[in-house]
Design a protein around this motif. Structure first.
Motif: not given
Length: 421
Positions: A313-318
């Motif tokens: 989530m953090a890496e994909t800005e989700g």
């Protein structure tokens, strides 16, 4: 051929030979399959994939098992359907539904089991087993029956009746455990140390989990060899969530699609939401919860891949959302009424959370979004049985039907013999 070359620890990076093990001896981190991507390039092409069967085995070169051991009962390559009516209802311009309700045992679990049982057979196992909240048990029993293997499935004793029958019909050894899924999983971990069985989500878990990547592969192929802008995925252990994203990034690494900018959003039930709760708190460390939700297929209070889901989530800005039981039922009904898909409670979670994510602005109205519907509603009819309209009950007489119809519609009865629709 298979391009799997080792197992690698997701924490410390140590590598191990391909074997039925699931944790690192050094740091106890989880193991996952490592592939020879250099050897894949040029061998795995759009053309080679398109020439394969209309099942997940069209991606055989990307799976961690020798195809000669496959147990193919028609799993995968499920519809990706445009959902304009649901999109309008939730406020999106472009929405797709990845409909895994049409798999052989009516859930995405057929994917992971198809891969796990192939690898188990390759290792020489004769008995297959699992800990399950229902869907996995159904899939394991069906594939084991086709393969002629003995099967043991362990389930919580409060499981929906449809899922119990959906396993029992294959005549497995069915073990109902007094407790939650987490209790079942602990028991199976202990049992796996004493019996020479392939537990698909324990000692064969590194291979089992790789089957979920095929959802990412299929979405990219079905969109015309490109990735969507956003995905909404139901989360239990968190593995499905991370593997869909891994599938998209692998396709990009092999040059099959452009680098995905896909933002990943997770969906959980409020009554079992350790991953979403951690996301809201801004931490990668979740706190286990005791499940209390109608969405029993997502009722894993101590998710094995929770940290990795939060990291994705953090890496994909989700992001992530959660839904109450009431919202879950509303989501099931909305999906059925707008798109003709009757989903189990996990599908209701996905739709309810999708609606919230759009309403909050987390997903923009113009972001092309794929929502993953992972199981069929006939498995969990208890969830909606009291929330659907009662049938009209009439004798076989036209005038009585007309009166009953008028009463239902809240209007005067039409004259006898009157036409109309």
């Amino acid at each position: 051929m298979s391009f799997d070359r080792a197992l690698r620890c997701r924490e410390c990076g140590r590598e191990y030979p391909l074997a039925p093990v699931f944790s690192c001896e050094f740091c106890f981190g989880p193991l996952e399959v490592a592939y020879d991507y250099d050897a894949m390039r040029g061998r795995v092409t759009r053309e080679s994939i398109a020439a394969g069967p209309a099942t997940l085995w069209r991606y055989a070169d990307l799976l961690p098992c020798d195809p000669e051991y496959r147990v193919d009962i028609g799993t995968g390559f499920t519809p990706l359907q445009r959902a304009d009516r649901l999109a309008a209802a939730v406020g999106l311009r472009t929405l797709w539904l990845k409909n895994d309700t049409v798999n052989p045992t009516w859930s995405f679990k057929d994917r992971v089991v198809s891969v796990a049982i192939a690898r188990a057979r390759q290792f020489g196992f004769e008995v297959i087993a699992c800990a399950s909240t229902g869907n996995l048990a159904n899939a394991v029993c069906a594939h084991a029956a086709r393969a002629g293997m003995d099967v043991f499935v362990f389930i919580p004793d409060d499981l929906e009746h449809g899922k119990v029958v959906g396993s029992a019909v294959y005549h497995p050894t069915l073990v109902m455990v007094d407790g939650t899924y987490d209790d079942v999983n602990r028991l199976c971990t202990e049992v796996s140390q004493s019996y020479p069985w392939a537990f698909v989500n324990i000692n064969v878990r590194p291979y089992y989990a790789e089957g979920s990547r095929t959802l990412g592969f299929e979405v990219a192929e079905q969109l015309g060899w490109r990735a969507p802008e956003a995905c909404v995925v139901p989360m239990a252990s968190g593995s499905l969530f991370t593997k869909i994203h891994k599938g998209l990034t692998e396709f990009a690494a092999l040059g099959l699609i452009d680098e995905p900018g896909t933002r990943m959003f997770g969906a959980q039930a409020e009554g079992c939401s350790p991953i979403t709760t951690a996301h809201r708190a801004g931490t990668l460390n979740f706190v286990p919860q005791k499940p209390n939700t109608i969405a029993r297929s997502l009722a894993i209070g101590n998710p094995a891949d929770g940290y990795y889901a939060l990291k994705t989530m953090a890496e994909t800005e989700g992001g992530a959302e959660m839904a109450t039981d009431e919202e879950i039922v509303d989501g099931i009904r909305l999906l059925a009424e707008t798109e003709g898909i009757f989903a189990e409670t996990a599908g209701g979670v996905t739709v309810a959370c999708l609606r919230k994510l759009v309403a909050s602005g987390a997903i923009a109205p113009d972001e092309e979004t794929v929502a993953f519907i992972t199981g069929a509603g006939l498995k969990t009819v208890e969830a909606v049985a009291g929330r659907v309209a009662d049938p009209l009950r009439v004798p076989a007489r036209t005038e009585v039907f007309a009166e009953a119809l008028a009463e239902r519609r809240g209007q005067a009865a039409a004259p006898a013999g009157a036409g109309g629709r």
